[in-house]
Scaffold this motif. Sequence first.
Motif, short mmCIF file in Angstrom:
data_model
loop_
_atom_site.label_atom_id
_atom_site.label_comp_id
_atom_site.label_asym_id
_atom_site.label_seq_id
_atom_site.Cartn_x
_atom_site.Cartn_y
_atom_site.Cartn_z
N LEU A 127 63.43 10.71 -2.94
CA LEU A 127 62.45 9.74 -2.45
C LEU A 127 62.48 9.55 -0.94
O LEU A 127 61.44 9.37 -0.30
N MET A 128 63.68 9.57 -0.35
CA MET A 128 63.77 9.47 1.10
C MET A 128 63.04 10.64 1.75
O MET A 128 62.23 10.46 2.67
N HIS A 129 63.31 11.84 1.25
CA HIS A 129 62.64 13.01 1.81
C HIS A 129 61.14 12.95 1.58
O HIS A 129 60.35 13.33 2.44
N VAL A 130 60.73 12.46 0.41
CA VAL A 130 59.30 12.39 0.09
C VAL A 130 58.57 11.53 1.13
O VAL A 130 57.56 11.93 1.69
N PHE A 131 59.12 10.35 1.42
CA PHE A 131 58.45 9.46 2.37
C PHE A 131 58.62 9.92 3.81
O PHE A 131 57.67 9.98 4.58
N HIS A 132 59.86 10.22 4.17
CA HIS A 132 60.16 10.48 5.57
C HIS A 132 59.65 11.85 6.03
O HIS A 132 59.09 11.97 7.11
N ASP A 133 59.83 12.86 5.19
CA ASP A 133 59.47 14.22 5.62
C ASP A 133 58.03 14.57 5.30
O ASP A 133 57.46 15.45 5.94
N ASP A 134 57.49 13.97 4.24
CA ASP A 134 56.18 14.43 3.75
C ASP A 134 55.07 13.38 3.87
O ASP A 134 54.10 13.59 4.58
N LEU A 135 55.22 12.24 3.18
CA LEU A 135 54.08 11.33 3.06
C LEU A 135 53.67 10.74 4.41
O LEU A 135 52.49 10.79 4.78
N LEU A 136 54.64 10.19 5.14
CA LEU A 136 54.29 9.63 6.45
C LEU A 136 53.76 10.71 7.39
O LEU A 136 52.71 10.52 8.02
N PRO A 137 54.44 11.85 7.52
CA PRO A 137 53.89 12.90 8.40
C PRO A 137 52.51 13.41 7.97
O PRO A 137 51.65 13.64 8.81
N ILE A 138 52.29 13.56 6.67
CA ILE A 138 50.96 14.02 6.22
C ILE A 138 49.92 12.96 6.59
O ILE A 138 48.86 13.26 7.14
N PHE A 139 50.25 11.70 6.29
CA PHE A 139 49.30 10.61 6.58
C PHE A 139 48.91 10.62 8.06
O PHE A 139 47.74 10.55 8.42
N TYR A 140 49.90 10.74 8.96
CA TYR A 140 49.58 10.68 10.39
C TYR A 140 49.06 12.00 10.94
O TYR A 140 48.36 11.99 11.97
N THR A 141 49.34 13.11 10.31
CA THR A 141 48.67 14.36 10.71
C THR A 141 47.19 14.24 10.38
O THR A 141 46.32 14.63 11.17
N MET A 142 46.89 13.64 9.23
CA MET A 142 45.49 13.45 8.85
C MET A 142 44.79 12.48 9.80
O MET A 142 43.61 12.64 10.10
N GLN A 143 45.53 11.47 10.29
CA GLN A 143 44.94 10.54 11.25
C GLN A 143 44.64 11.23 12.58
O GLN A 143 43.74 10.85 13.31
#
Length: 538
Positions: A123-139
Amino acid sequence: QSQELSQVQIDYHAALQALVEDGTRMVCTGRMHTDRICRFESLCYSTEAEEFVFFHSNASVMLPNLGSRRFQPALLDLSSVEDHNTQYFNFVELPAAALKFMPKPVFVPDVALITNRFNPDNLMHVFHDDLLPIFYTMQQFPDLDLESRLFFMEGWSEGLHFDLYKLLSNKQPLLREQLKTLGRLLCFTKSYVGLSKITTWYQYGFVQPQGPKANILVSGNEIRHFTKFMMEKLNVSLEESASEEYIVVFSRTINRLILNEAELILALAQEFQMKTITVSIEDHSFSHIVRLISNASMLVSMHGAQLVMSLFLPRGATVVELFPYAINPEHYTPYKTLSTLPGMDLQYITWQNTDRENTVTFPDRPWDQGGIAHLDKAEQERIIKSKEVPRHLCCRNPEWLFRVYQDTKVDIPSLIQVIRQTVKSKPGPKKQKWTSGLYPGKVRDAKCQASVQGTSEAKLSVSWQIPWNLKYLKVREVKYEVWIQEQGENTYMPYILSHQNHTFSENIKPFTIYLVWIRCIFNKNLLGPFADVLLCST
Ligand code: UDP
């Protein structure tokens, strides 16, 4: 589920003709492979070769054109983990004319974000490495909107938390394995490759022992913007403060257990006079956990990936991280770093088991769950005797795994004591207004006037106007810092002043040129920029 690619109709012959005539076009941001994201038109992927393909024609574009430096070591990092050699992206090149001899391309009409997840089961990797970076790459790129599609190329199956990835766009994300079912040669009409690292705060210890990233660029504000988006997608509404205050104990049920959890819950409830609830990933849905955490006053948990859920805590809440025996809390700080990001406004507290009697070890488990039976006897002895795991690199250090997978009986009085040192009355959201940390602008219209008395004494009167943005702000305390430097000298005299003018007479010599640097400071620690240097001759 992947067959829905054809939702958007495209004119196949026009698309094929464009590919043959124009080839692939790539323009990237970033100067190094570690900070690069590339935008492509007509990037293709051979599902047989498992390689991306760049087609050259007279109209193709490749910026940066790195030549063979493209392989030193790669064009870019496909995951948000910096410079990890299993996460590199590159493509092979072909002339567009080769398309004549290749399988008929299948076009992907959606705007694509092509990336690697790093460890989708944690879960740490999911949020820190993937979800937040994907969200802000999309922004960062406006055409990566909710209608764009995510392509995960790391090769994992969906993983435990795929539902979370699905929240980021309206289209089903596709995995590398699924691409084979779409065709032998896929061509992405428009795609972005790579992932922004701007929101990551932790490095996992691949080249130096783990710790906070050297240059953290994210604040609580962006974290909350992301969690707000996730909560809306999860249909979790933010309740207003009125409801009862409570403590959440996030428990692990498989390993790294709290052995006296019931006793712990009773003690917390009694000490803080609050309802105390347990949740675990195994027993509760994600939206249930988010709903509870987003209104909690305190989150208590063993060190572990579930603590990344502090992302969802309300401002002012307290995070209590428990560490097993021989694990130094200072050496493992992903959740401390998160809690103490500027503007996160969380209180962070650690407790460590220092009593050997209260730990339960598992030397006979498999190595990846902390077993040490495979090590030679002397090494086993040394590990069992050791009082602290020395600093180490990721990820297979047996002593670290042995210690981090211990179960712990929490010594309740010592835990309550460390919490009380920080949380004096009731924990949880303070009712105070949160002052956002806005910085002063430059001071304006700085002037100086000199007067000389005799041959050895002089005075320097300096005055300036307030920064332009101050007149629109309510600031508790405004101060000015002035540095006076004799021209040609390396040292300067610093002053902190409350007014907009001051006459300096100490150490001011006649017939000398001074450089005067002035900046404004809000509330003691918000330092503004220096105004242009002022030249003053006595
Ligand atoms: N996990 C859990 N309960 C357990 C053991 C693990 O929820 O009893 C979760 C944990 O939060 C993480 C994943 O399973 O998301 C992998 O756990 P691991 O111990 O490998 O990683 P760590 O928590 O140390 O980062």
